[in-house]
Design a protein around this motif. Structure first.
Motif, PDB file in Angstrom:
ATOM      1  N   ILE A 100     -22.185 -26.560  13.353  1.00  0.00           N
ATOM      2  CA  ILE A 100     -22.995 -27.476  13.760  1.00  0.00           C
ATOM      3  C   ILE A 100     -24.797 -26.796  13.692  1.00  0.00           C
ATOM      4  O   ILE A 100     -25.091 -27.415  12.505  1.00  0.00           O
ATOM      5  CB  ILE A 100     -22.897 -28.526  14.241  1.00  0.00           C
ATOM      6  CG1 ILE A 100     -21.749 -29.191  14.384  1.00  0.00           C
ATOM      7  CG2 ILE A 100     -24.247 -28.837  14.763  1.00  0.00           C
ATOM      8  CD1 ILE A 100     -20.844 -30.078  15.264  1.00  0.00           C
ATOM      9  N   GLY A 101     -25.162 -26.347  14.477  1.00  0.00           N
ATOM     10  CA  GLY A 101     -26.138 -25.621  14.563  1.00  0.00           C
ATOM     11  C   GLY A 101     -26.223 -24.719  12.879  1.00  0.00           C
ATOM     12  O   GLY A 101     -27.189 -24.777  12.534  1.00  0.00           O
ATOM     13  N   TRP A 102     -25.754 -24.057  12.642  1.00  0.00           N
ATOM     14  CA  TRP A 102     -25.796 -23.372  11.054  1.00  0.00           C
ATOM     15  C   TRP A 102     -26.370 -24.178  10.382  1.00  0.00           C
ATOM     16  O   TRP A 102     -26.657 -23.926   9.129  1.00  0.00           O
ATOM     17  CB  TRP A 102     -25.175 -22.636  11.386  1.00  0.00           C
ATOM     18  CG  TRP A 102     -24.880 -21.204  12.134  1.00  0.00           C
ATOM     19  CD1 TRP A 102     -24.779 -20.481  12.714  1.00  0.00           C
ATOM     20  CD2 TRP A 102     -26.192 -20.082  11.476  1.00  0.00           C
ATOM     21  NE1 TRP A 102     -24.599 -19.114  13.188  1.00  0.00           N
ATOM     22  CE2 TRP A 102     -25.510 -18.951  12.263  1.00  0.00           C
ATOM     23  CE3 TRP A 102     -27.138 -20.456  10.795  1.00  0.00           C
ATOM     24  CZ2 TRP A 102     -26.663 -17.885  12.539  1.00  0.00           C
ATOM     25  CZ3 TRP A 102     -28.478 -18.682  10.915  1.00  0.00           C
ATOM     26  CH2 TRP A 102     -27.933 -18.025  12.139  1.00  0.00           C
ATOM     27  N   THR A 103     -25.552 -25.418  10.021  1.00  0.00           N
ATOM     28  CA  THR A 103     -25.482 -26.627   8.582  1.00  0.00           C
ATOM     29  C   THR A 103     -26.832 -27.048   9.387  1.00  0.00           C
ATOM     30  O   THR A 103     -27.352 -27.759   8.679  1.00  0.00           O
ATOM     31  CB  THR A 103     -24.444 -27.409   9.758  1.00  0.00           C
ATOM     32  OG1 THR A 103     -23.233 -27.037   9.040  1.00  0.00           O
ATOM     33  CG2 THR A 103     -24.791 -28.607   8.723  1.00  0.00           C
ATOM     34  N   MET A 104     -27.091 -27.262  10.745  1.00  0.00           N
ATOM     35  CA  MET A 104     -28.397 -27.523  11.176  1.00  0.00           C
ATOM     36  C   MET A 104     -29.923 -27.120  10.423  1.00  0.00           C
ATOM     37  O   MET A 104     -31.377 -27.544  10.250  1.00  0.00           O
ATOM     38  CB  MET A 104     -28.882 -28.009  12.634  1.00  0.00           C
ATOM     39  CG  MET A 104     -27.805 -29.056  13.145  1.00  0.00           C
ATOM     40  SD  MET A 104     -27.827 -29.130  14.922  1.00  0.00           S
ATOM     41  CE  MET A 104     -30.299 -30.424  14.913  1.00  0.00           C
ATOM     42  N   ARG A 139     -33.869 -26.328   3.806  1.00  0.00           N
ATOM     43  CA  ARG A 139     -33.818 -27.238   2.258  1.00  0.00           C
ATOM     44  C   ARG A 139     -35.008 -28.235   2.461  1.00  0.00           C
ATOM     45  O   ARG A 139     -35.430 -27.920   1.178  1.00  0.00           O
ATOM     46  CB  ARG A 139     -32.298 -27.595   2.054  1.00  0.00           C
ATOM     47  CG  ARG A 139     -31.220 -26.943   1.461  1.00  0.00           C
ATOM     48  CD  ARG A 139     -29.373 -27.328   1.096  1.00  0.00           C
ATOM     49  NE  ARG A 139     -28.685 -27.070   0.907  1.00  0.00           N
ATOM     50  CZ  ARG A 139     -28.073 -26.849   0.633  1.00  0.00           C
ATOM     51  NH1 ARG A 139     -27.654 -28.741   0.424  1.00  0.00           N
ATOM     52  NH2 ARG A 139     -27.159 -26.155   0.215  1.00  0.00           N
ATOM     53  N   LEU A 140     -34.884 -29.273   3.650  1.00  0.00           N
ATOM     54  CA  LEU A 140     -35.892 -29.581   3.790  1.00  0.00           C
ATOM     55  C   LEU A 140     -37.579 -28.989   3.532  1.00  0.00           C
ATOM     56  O   LEU A 140     -38.515 -29.585   3.049  1.00  0.00           O
ATOM     57  CB  LEU A 140     -35.938 -30.591   5.003  1.00  0.00           C
ATOM     58  CG  LEU A 140     -34.858 -31.648   5.209  1.00  0.00           C
ATOM     59  CD1 LEU A 140     -34.652 -32.061   6.349  1.00  0.00           C
ATOM     60  CD2 LEU A 140     -35.142 -32.419   3.729  1.00  0.00           C
ATOM     61  N   ALA A 141     -37.617 -28.053   4.094  1.00  0.00           N
ATOM     62  CA  ALA A 141     -38.913 -26.857   4.498  1.00  0.00           C
ATOM     63  C   ALA A 141     -39.231 -26.604   3.417  1.00  0.00           C
ATOM     64  O   ALA A 141     -40.242 -26.261   2.569  1.00  0.00           O
ATOM     65  CB  ALA A 141     -38.335 -26.004   5.540  1.00  0.00           C
ATOM     66  N   ARG A 142     -38.621 -26.611   2.496  1.00  0.00           N
ATOM     67  CA  ARG A 142     -38.152 -26.114   1.390  1.00  0.00           C
ATOM     68  C   ARG A 142     -38.169 -26.832  -0.148  1.00  0.00           C
ATOM     69  O   ARG A 142     -39.363 -26.390  -1.086  1.00  0.00           O
ATOM     70  CB  ARG A 142     -36.948 -25.047   0.207  1.00  0.00           C
ATOM     71  CG  ARG A 142     -36.829 -24.469  -0.773  1.00  0.00           C
ATOM     72  CD  ARG A 142     -36.162 -23.097  -1.437  1.00  0.00           C
ATOM     73  NE  ARG A 142     -35.425 -23.689  -0.735  1.00  0.00           N
ATOM     74  CZ  ARG A 142     -34.148 -23.343  -0.685  1.00  0.00           C
ATOM     75  NH1 ARG A 142     -33.187 -23.630  -1.557  1.00  0.00           N
ATOM     76  NH2 ARG A 142     -33.084 -23.038   0.437  1.00  0.00           N
ATOM     77  N   SER A 143     -37.975 -28.321   0.249  1.00  0.00           N
ATOM     78  CA  SER A 143     -38.761 -29.246  -0.392  1.00  0.00           C
ATOM     79  C   SER A 143     -40.199 -29.925  -0.015  1.00  0.00           C
ATOM     80  O   SER A 143     -40.850 -30.434  -1.529  1.00  0.00           O
ATOM     81  CB  SER A 143     -37.256 -30.418  -0.292  1.00  0.00           C
ATOM     82  OG  SER A 143     -37.957 -31.170   1.052  1.00  0.00           O
ATOM     83  N   GLY A 144     -40.356 -29.912   0.083  1.00  0.00           N
ATOM     84  CA  GLY A 144     -41.692 -30.042   0.762  1.00  0.00           C
ATOM     85  C   GLY A 144     -42.230 -31.420   1.320  1.00  0.00           C
ATOM     86  O   GLY A 144     -41.301 -31.602   1.024  1.00  0.00           O
ATOM     87  N   PRO A 145     -42.782 -31.551   0.779  1.00  0.00           N
ATOM     88  CA  PRO A 145     -43.678 -33.586   1.308  1.00  0.00           C
ATOM     89  C   PRO A 145     -42.541 -33.824   0.662  1.00  0.00           C
ATOM     90  O   PRO A 145     -42.330 -34.351  -0.491  1.00  0.00           O
ATOM     91  CB  PRO A 145     -45.167 -33.393   1.752  1.00  0.00           C
ATOM     92  CG  PRO A 145     -45.632 -32.089   0.733  1.00  0.00           C
ATOM     93  CD  PRO A 145     -44.856 -31.427   0.888  1.00  0.00           C
ATOM     94  N   THR A 146     -42.354 -35.638   1.464  1.00  0.00           N
ATOM     95  CA  THR A 146     -42.041 -36.230   0.924  1.00  0.00           C
ATOM     96  C   THR A 146     -42.808 -37.455   0.259  1.00  0.00           C
ATOM     97  O   THR A 146     -44.329 -37.336   0.375  1.00  0.00           O
ATOM     98  CB  THR A 146     -40.722 -37.026   1.730  1.00  0.00           C
ATOM     99  OG1 THR A 146     -41.559 -37.951   2.793  1.00  0.00           O
ATOM    100  CG2 THR A 146     -39.648 -36.077   1.778  1.00  0.00           C
ATOM    101  N   ALA A 147     -41.953 -37.656  -1.057  1.00  0.00           N
ATOM    102  CA  ALA A 147     -42.624 -39.231  -1.517  1.00  0.00           C
ATOM    103  C   ALA A 147     -43.416 -40.025  -0.578  1.00  0.00           C
ATOM    104  O   ALA A 147     -44.448 -41.062  -0.550  1.00  0.00           O
ATOM    105  CB  ALA A 147     -41.718 -39.701  -2.216  1.00  0.00           C
TER     106      ALA A 147
END
Length: 62
Positions: free
Chosen positions: A35-39, A45-53
């Motif tokens: 679970i830790g590695w999944t988080m 992935r969230l950090a790479r995608s940048g700010p959200t709409a």
């Protein structure tokens, strides 16, 4: 490249990778570790995608 050739090359490479993976089995890990590695993966992935709409703000240091 023709689609049939591409598919055949992909299937061949996938078989090679599966064979290599069987040679190096991963040690059994606890649920907490998985679970830790999944988080961590989701966070990266969230950090790479940048700010959200939705206009989420990031904090900047001076």
């Amino acid at each position: 490249m023709h689609a049939d050739i591409h598919l055949a090359l992909h299937a061949d490479r996938a078989a090679e990778l599966r064979h290599e993976a069987r040679q190096f089995p991963l040690p059994r890990t606890s649920l907490r570790t998985r679970i830790g590695w999944t988080m961590v993966e989701v966070g990266l992935r969230l950090a790479r995608s940048g700010p959200t709409a939705t206009g989420a703000h990031t904090f900047r240091t001076a």
